[in-house]
Design a protein around this motif. Structure first.
Motif, PDB file in Angstrom:
ATOM      1  N   VAL A   1       0.847  -1.191   0.000  1.00  0.00           N
ATOM      2  CA  VAL A   1       0.000   0.000   0.000  1.00  0.00           C
ATOM      3  C   VAL A   1       0.881   1.237   0.000  1.00  0.00           C
ATOM      4  N   SER A   2       0.564   2.197  -0.871  1.00  0.00           N
ATOM      5  CA  SER A   2       1.280   3.464  -0.822  1.00  0.00           C
ATOM      6  C   SER A   2       0.282   4.586  -0.596  1.00  0.00           C
ATOM      7  N   ARG A   3       0.742   5.645   0.075  1.00  0.00           N
ATOM      8  CA  ARG A   3      -0.127   6.803   0.252  1.00  0.00           C
ATOM      9  C   ARG A   3       0.645   8.017  -0.225  1.00  0.00           C
ATOM     10  N   THR A   4       0.116   8.707  -1.204  1.00  0.00           N
ATOM     11  CA  THR A   4       0.812   9.872  -1.734  1.00  0.00           C
ATOM     12  C   THR A   4      -0.136  11.050  -1.780  1.00  0.00           C
ATOM     13  N   VAL A   5       0.439  12.217  -1.806  1.00  0.00           N
ATOM     14  CA  VAL A   5      -0.355  13.424  -1.925  1.00  0.00           C
ATOM     15  C   VAL A   5      -1.010  13.419  -3.297  1.00  0.00           C
ATOM     16  N   ASN A   6      -2.279  13.779  -3.319  1.00  0.00           N
ATOM     17  CA  ASN A   6      -2.985  13.894  -4.590  1.00  0.00           C
ATOM     18  C   ASN A   6      -2.337  14.976  -5.437  1.00  0.00           C
ATOM     19  N   SER A   7      -1.880  14.628  -6.631  1.00  0.00           N
ATOM     20  CA  SER A   7      -1.295  15.658  -7.493  1.00  0.00           C
ATOM     21  C   SER A   7      -2.053  15.634  -8.812  1.00  0.00           C
ATOM     22  N   GLN A   8      -1.510  16.327  -9.783  1.00  0.00           N
ATOM     23  CA  GLN A   8      -2.153  16.284 -11.096  1.00  0.00           C
ATOM     24  C   GLN A   8      -2.147  14.865 -11.626  1.00  0.00           C
ATOM     25  N   ARG A   9      -1.165  14.101 -11.136  1.00  0.00           N
ATOM     26  CA  ARG A   9      -0.975  12.773 -11.688  1.00  0.00           C
ATOM     27  C   ARG A   9      -2.102  11.824 -11.354  1.00  0.00           C
ATOM     28  N   ASP A  10      -2.621  11.152 -12.356  1.00  0.00           N
ATOM     29  CA  ASP A  10      -3.647  10.151 -12.119  1.00  0.00           C
ATOM     30  C   ASP A  10      -3.103   8.785 -12.475  1.00  0.00           C
ATOM     31  N   PHE A  11      -3.199   7.864 -11.529  1.00  0.00           N
ATOM     32  CA  PHE A  11      -2.769   6.498 -11.826  1.00  0.00           C
ATOM     33  C   PHE A  11      -3.979   5.700 -12.219  1.00  0.00           C
TER      34      PHE A  11
END
Ligand code: ATP
Ligand code: MG
Lengths: 358, 266
Positions: free
Chosen positions: A326-336
């Motif tokens: 599990v990873s938790r990252t800040v929401n950025s413009q990037r969409d996975f």
């Protein structure tokens, strides 16, 4: 007031309600004026420990010491404690002022003095305006503060707080948490604090005892509990670490961790070689990681969910036998997109080798 | 404006109101109008308004002494039943496991479920075998036995709801167990105790079956006086005394509410 603070020692406490031991061989020591948090899941025996310290429950074995004094067999009213229940337990037939004054009654103070002291305490918790109100007319946060004032008024040697904030909404909880912590530090009273909320424990306590099934799994400072856990249970319970099963080996004076076909270099480990687990916090897992991340894997995105400022991503790593990370990252413009393959990784210094659960 | 879809609920509510009030208060109405009815026979069709029957009650030596006996018995029985009932309530809620819980509570409801006529007769017989003269004390004890289950029910319920958390808090704040009882547990039970006491007094005040067997001929409670009058002569005085009795009990309850600052009627 600080001079009344005392150390608290529990030694080999066992409690049995009649259906097998609920707490077994529980030992802990709290230095004068420090705050200990008991952190654990519902039913693990946190309240039971508080009841033992308060004298509301007699342990079947073990001892309770305040400073050097053995308190094990003393009744509650001789222990000079402050206790704040989960339910606040304000006396409904008394006004706020009389509630706070209640604990001064046995001290046989002059009425004038006890009233002044009670008013002082109400001032400390900013509730002077409500002195003559009955508790039924108070909001959750207000009764909270009155309960704290009542607990502190008799200058207790030890303060016990049983999930005092669980009945409050998120915003108020945060504020009350900070307020109570500030007041407790200002008064300088030795405090034992029960919670199942890791944020609460991490932000208030000097020491955290992580409990499971009536025993302490790990006792350490909040920073160590979070950053450097020693047990898989702690790593999973606090911060929800990813746990990779494997084996710790020492080769040429360097530590390596073997999991499946993968072998990872480890910075340090205070465990003996053998079966162990590698714990990595979700926020330390980077997607398309920078070069300084030495542990790197190809992974396929299995699940993505939106959590306000963060996004939570679940990755399947083939080289770790299909283990989910599990990873938790800040929401950025990037969409996975689910199904996409990326490289994920973390710094070897963020990976902690922990003992497996028994 | 009215929301749609509530019609059947409204009908049901109106119906339950009608049934509830109708059946409880309906039978009392003839008594009320007979108390003010000029006809010297009871019961009788309405003939005209008078307060004559109330005057007869107030000036009647028989009724007045009956009322005094009833008050004495009522107060004595209530006081005794309070002691018994509060103790029993603590036993049922806080006692050791074998005495606690539903079975024990049901057992203590015994005096309500055994017909009072049988209890009255049994006490009378037992007393005569022991050649023991039942006076006011006998009457008080019998009434106390009968009304204590009501007190147990109400007080045990309140004690159960109250829980022991507050008492724990008080003990940790430095009060000894007995001090907690008097500064916390009992004061908090006060509304339940007062309400059940008023209820108990009322039950004792209007009781017939026990008094019928156990009251000595020189100490007749009011309901027994009424009962004997009913057998001998049927005059509207009976209706008047009944109305007065109800009025006085209501007044006493209201007074208890004011004095003890608790809610009984609502
Ligand atoms: N009075 C009691 N009689 C019997 N068993 C009890 C009693 N009180 C608690 N227990 C049992 O002891 C265990 C620990 O209870 P305790 O209240 O200490 O848990 P806790 O950690 O405080 O949980 P929570 O976070 O839900 O408050 C539980 O399994 C519970 O069932
Ligand atoms: Mg608890």
């Amino acid at each position: 007031m600080t001079q009344t603070a005392q150390s608290l020692t529990l030694e080999d406490i066992s409690v049995d309600y009649g259906r097998g031991p609920v707490v077994a061989n529980f030992s802990v020591h709290v230095e004068p004026g420090k705050i200990l948090a008991l952190l654990g899941q519902s039913g693990c025996g946190k309240s039971t420990i508080l009841r033992v310290i308060a004298g509301l429950l007699t342990p079947s074995a073990g001892s309770v010491h305040f400073g050097a004094t053995d308190m094990t067999l003393r009744p509650p009213w001789e222990r000079n404690l402050g206790l704040m229940f989960q339910s606040h337990a304000l006396f409904p037939h008394l006004t706020v002022l009389r509630n706070v004054e209640y604990g001064l009654r046995p001290k046989k103070m002059a009425k004038k003095d006890s009233e002044r002291r009670a008013l002082e305490m109400l001032e400390l918790v900013h509730m002077t305006r409500y002195a003559n109100v009955h508790p039924t007319e108070l909001s959750g946060g207000q009764s909270q503060r009155v309960a704290l004032a009542r607990a502190l008024a008799p200058e207790p040697r030890v303060l016990l707080l049983d999930e005092p904030f669980s009945s409050l909404d998120a915003g108020l909880r945060e504020r009350m948490r900070a307020e109570v912590a500030a007041i407790v530090r200002q008064v300088g009273v030795t405090t034992v604090f029960v919670t199942h909320d890791q944020d609460e424990a991490l932000s208030i306590a000097d020491m955290i005892a992580v409990m499971s099934a009536g025993n302490i799994v790990e006792l350490a400072s909040p920073r160590d509990i979070y950053k450097r856990p020693r047990h898989a249970y702690t790593a999973a319970f606090v911060g929800g670490s990813n746990l990779i099963k494997g084996e710790l080996c020492a080769a040429n004076g360097a530590w390596r961790f073997k999991a499946g076909d993968t072998e990872l270099a480890i910075r340090e480990a205070n465990l003996a070689a053998g079966p162990a687990m590698l714990a990595i916090k979700p926020e330390d897992v980077a997607v398309d990681p920078p070069p300084e991340c030495q542990h790197r894997f190809r992974a396929r995105l299995e699940e993505a969910s939106f959590h306000g400022p963060n996004q939570r991503l679940v990755w399947l790593v083939e080289s770790l036998d299909g283990k989910a990370i599990v990873s938790r990252t800040v929401n950025s413009q990037r969409d996975f997109r689910v199904g996409d393959t990326h490289e994920i990784g973390w710094k070897s210094s963020d990976a902690v080798v922990v003992e497996m659960d028994q | 404006m009215r929301q749609r879809g509530w019609t059947s609920w409204r009908i049901l509510r109106a119906l339950s109101l009608f049934i509830g009030y109708g059946f409880v208060l309906g039978p009392v109405l003839p008594v009320v109008y007979n108390a003010f009815n000029a006809s010297p026979i009871f019961p009788a069709p309405f003939e005209g308004l008078t307060l004559e029957w109330f005057r007869s009650v107030v000036t009647s030596e028989q009724y007045m002494s009956g009322a005094i006996v009833s008050i004495e018995v009522g107060i004595g029985a209530t006081a005794l039943a309070l002691v018994i009932g509060v103790c029993a309530a603590f036993a049922v809620v806080r006692g050791p496991a074998w005495i606690r819980g539903g079975a024990a509570t049901s057992l203590l409801m015994g005096p309500i479920v055994i017909p009072q006529i049988v209890i009255g007769l049994a006490i009378l017989e037992a007393a005569s075998q022991l050649s023991f003269r039942l006076g006011l004390a006998g009457l008080i004890i019998a009434h106390a036995v009968f009304v204590s289950p009501f007190i147990i029910r109400v007080v045990a319920g309140a004690l159960e709801v109250q829980g022991s958390n507050l008492e724990s808090a008080a003990m940790v704040l430095g009060s000894r167990r007995t001090a907690v009882l008097f500064t916390l547990t009992l004061p908090m039970l006060r509304p339940a105790i007062v309400a059940s006491a008023v209820f108990a007094f009322t039950l004792s005040f209007v009781n017939v079956p026990l008094s019928l067997f156990l009251s000595p001929s020189n100490l007749r409670p009011l309901p027994i006086v009424i009962y004997q009058e009913m057998i001998n002569t049927r005059t509207p005085v009976l209706a008047a005394v009944s109305i007065l009795l109800a009025f006085v009990l209501l007044l006493a309850t209201g007074l208890a509410e004011k004095v003890f600052r608790v809610r009984i009627l609502q």
